[in-house]
Motif scaffolding. Sequence first.
Motif, PDB file in Angstrom:
ATOM      1  N   GLY A 163       2.216  -0.033  -4.793  1.00 37.08           N
ATOM      2  CA  GLY A 163       3.292  -0.199  -3.831  1.00 37.08           C
ATOM      3  C   GLY A 163       4.656  -0.031  -4.466  1.00 37.08           C
ATOM      4  O   GLY A 163       5.548   0.622  -3.901  1.00 37.08           O
TER       5      GLY A 163
ATOM      6  N   HIS B 250       5.290   3.761  -5.360  1.00 31.98           N
ATOM      7  CA  HIS B 250       5.674   4.592  -4.215  1.00 31.98           C
ATOM      8  C   HIS B 250       7.043   4.208  -3.676  1.00 31.98           C
ATOM      9  O   HIS B 250       7.778   5.071  -3.172  1.00 31.98           O
ATOM     10  N   ARG B 251       7.404   2.941  -3.800  1.00 30.51           N
ATOM     11  CA  ARG B 251       8.734   2.528  -3.347  1.00 30.51           C
ATOM     12  C   ARG B 251       9.819   3.186  -4.195  1.00 30.51           C
ATOM     13  O   ARG B 251      10.864   3.593  -3.681  1.00 30.51           O
TER      14      ARG B 251
END
Length: 238
Positions: free
Chosen positions: A116, A119-120
């Motif tokens: 997460g 990808h952020r």
Amino acid sequence: MRLVKLIANLGYGSRREVQAMFREGRITDPSGEVLYADDKVGHADVYVDGEPLDPPQGIALMLHKPVGVTCSTKDAGRLVYDLLPRRFALRDPLLSSVGRLDRDTSGLLLFTDDGGLLHRIISPKASVAKVYEATLASDLRGDEAALFASGTLMLESEKTPLAPAELEVVDARHARLTLTEGRYHQVRRMFAAVGNHVEQLHRASVGALTLGTLSEGEWRLLDAEDLACVFAKPSQAT
């Protein structure tokens, strides 16, 4: 999670190898008391060969990548993982680089096992700024800053123009370029598009996070404050 599985997932070895480590008395508590595979203790209370157990899933670190090192786990030659503890390449989930720096580029490279977070950081919506310092083969023409900032520059084989980028001229053959996207070999291709060639390239920062005192080949774990810097503007760096 049983201790054997926990330690194996952190890359210290296969489950069989970790079981052997227990038999050899290499797994202890902070005081040096030998632990057993079925003991129920907290993560912070597990030591391997006298050193605290690596952080659990969700770690992030930064590396000062030297020139001549490849961002890969398998390519021939020297790899970025050779600069980290071997177990970091064996963690499950994998500790992955956040984007890549090519073999001939040095500077700040991030790693994480948190999908997460990865990808952020790389998401176009995040517009995380990356600052590069470039040494050029020829003098700057003088119109590069306006062209790069225009949002109209098209690179060869691309279907959409580049997002606006900020160019700061250091001197005739040295420039500092701030990007908010990460296309393949983007900095080198941008200067090639204006008839120049990048001889040396260094990533100085990601967001407001800089290398600080890290020397080439050195790394350190990142804390919450460091990660907040990743999403801050470069001008906010201290």
